[in-house]
Design an enzyme around this catalytic site. Structure first.
Site, PDB file in Angstrom:
ATOM      1  CG  HIS A 183      -1.921  -1.027   1.364  1.00 42.26           C
ATOM      2  ND1 HIS A 183      -1.939  -1.938   2.388  1.00 42.26           N
ATOM      3  CD2 HIS A 183      -2.996  -1.313   0.587  1.00 42.26           C
ATOM      4  CE1 HIS A 183      -2.988  -2.735   2.242  1.00 42.26           C
ATOM      5  NE2 HIS A 183      -3.646  -2.385   1.154  1.00 42.26           N
ATOM      6  CB  SER A 218      -4.018  -6.967   4.411  1.00 46.27           C
ATOM      7  OG  SER A 218      -3.771  -5.681   3.903  1.00 46.27           O
TER       8      SER A 218
HETATM    9  P1  ADP Z   1      -9.934  -3.424  -0.601  1.00 51.33           P
HETATM   10  O1  ADP Z   1     -10.750  -4.217   0.378  1.00 51.33           O
HETATM   11  O2  ADP Z   1     -10.591  -2.128  -0.989  1.00 51.33           O
HETATM   12  O3  ADP Z   1      -9.459  -4.209  -1.786  1.00 51.33           O
HETATM   13  P2  ADP Z   1      -7.177  -3.471   0.307  1.00 51.33           P
HETATM   14  O4  ADP Z   1      -6.561  -2.818   1.493  1.00 51.33           O
HETATM   15  O5  ADP Z   1      -7.092  -4.951   0.213  1.00 51.33           O
HETATM   16  O6  ADP Z   1      -8.668  -2.957   0.258  1.00 51.33           O
HETATM   17  O7  ADP Z   1      -6.537  -2.867  -1.010  1.00 51.33           O
HETATM   18  C1  ADP Z   1      -6.643  -1.493  -1.329  1.00 51.33           C
HETATM   19  C2  ADP Z   1      -5.999  -1.267  -2.681  1.00 51.33           C
HETATM   20  O8  ADP Z   1      -4.595  -1.473  -2.558  1.00 51.33           O
HETATM   21  C3  ADP Z   1      -6.468  -2.225  -3.770  1.00 51.33           C
HETATM   22  O9  ADP Z   1      -6.501  -1.535  -5.012  1.00 51.33           O
HETATM   23  C4  ADP Z   1      -5.409  -3.288  -3.799  1.00 51.33           C
HETATM   24  O10 ADP Z   1      -5.315  -3.888  -5.077  1.00 51.33           O
HETATM   25  C5  ADP Z   1      -4.178  -2.435  -3.482  1.00 51.33           C
HETATM   26  N1  ADP Z   1      -3.115  -3.235  -2.886  1.00 51.33           N
HETATM   27  C6  ADP Z   1      -3.141  -4.031  -1.814  1.00 51.33           C
HETATM   28  N2  ADP Z   1      -1.939  -4.616  -1.593  1.00 51.33           N
HETATM   29  C7  ADP Z   1      -1.128  -4.166  -2.584  1.00 51.33           C
HETATM   30  C8  ADP Z   1       0.221  -4.424  -2.968  1.00 51.33           C
HETATM   31  N3  ADP Z   1       0.979  -5.290  -2.312  1.00 51.33           N
HETATM   32  N4  ADP Z   1       0.688  -3.782  -4.037  1.00 51.33           N
HETATM   33  C9  ADP Z   1      -0.101  -2.934  -4.746  1.00 51.33           C
HETATM   34  N5  ADP Z   1      -1.368  -2.661  -4.470  1.00 51.33           N
HETATM   35  C10 ADP Z   1      -1.891  -3.276  -3.403  1.00 51.33           C
END
Ligand code: ADP
Length: 166
Positions: A17, A130
């Site tokens: 993130h 996560s």
């Molecule tokens: P959500 O439940 O909205 O998907 P997340 O916290 O899982 O929430 O993810 C938020 C955003 O961050 C999403 O677009 C996800 O694809 C992106 N994301 C999560 N982990 C990574 C990562 N390791 N690299 C790039 N983007 C990520």
């Protein structure tokens, strides 16, 4: 001044993130991280805990000036509330694309003025999520390469609380 919001569950925030935040900041003058409720996801941390962890993690990464807010409702409404013209999301190497595509088109349908913008994470975080971090930590594994210290400590407290003394 192009402004964007980066919405997500952030349960908890990871270096993946943070990588996206760093990239988005190069493009947008102002970026707001929005920790949102998701009725389809059961989270380990509460909304306020996730917000606090985002703030600590961003501070640790030298991004303490990125505001973190919470939002319970449609992401598109959150974007409007903060005057954002774009919704930032991250793309990883696995199956993010289909889901993100669906969400972006739905959001466009709800409000055609706000664009979704995607950032590809760096290779080292492209398989990081996560959920994986929580899984590794629940089995006592080392997650220091994936999350900032504050997050690691919070996971320790939630998933591996100290055994009560007899
Ligand atoms: P959500 O439940 O909205 O998907 P997340 O916290 O899982 O929430 O993810 C938020 C955003 O961050 C999403 O677009 C996800 O694809 C992106 N994301 C999560 N982990 C990574 C990562 N390791 N690299 C790039 N983007 C990520």
């Amino acid at each position: 001044m192009p402004k964007a919001i980066y919405p997500g569950s952030f349960d908890p925030i990871t270096y993946g993130h943070i990588d996206v935040v760093q990239r988005a900041r190069k493009i947008f003058d102002a970026l707001v991280v929005a920790v949102v409720t998701n009725p389809n996801k059961q989270t380990l941390f509460s909304l306020e805990e996730r917000k606090a962890l985002c703030e600590q993690a961003l501070r640790e990464a030298g991004l303490g000036d990125v505001p973190v807010v919470t939002w319970d409702g449609l992401v598109i409404e959150c974007a409007k509330r903060y005057g954002a013209i774009a919704i930032v999301r991250g793309l990883r190497a696995n199956s993010d694309f289909e889901r993100e595509f669906q969400m972006a088109l739905t959001n466009r349908d709800l409000n055609g003025e706000i664009e979704s913008v995607f950032f590809m994470t760096s290779g080292e975080y492209s398989f990081l999520s996560s959920s994986i971090v929580k899984e590794i930590k629940s089995f006592g594994g080392d997650v220091s390469r994936f999350v900032p210290r504050a997050v690691e400590e919070a996971l320790e407290g939630k998933l591996r609380p100290p055994k009560p003394k007899r």
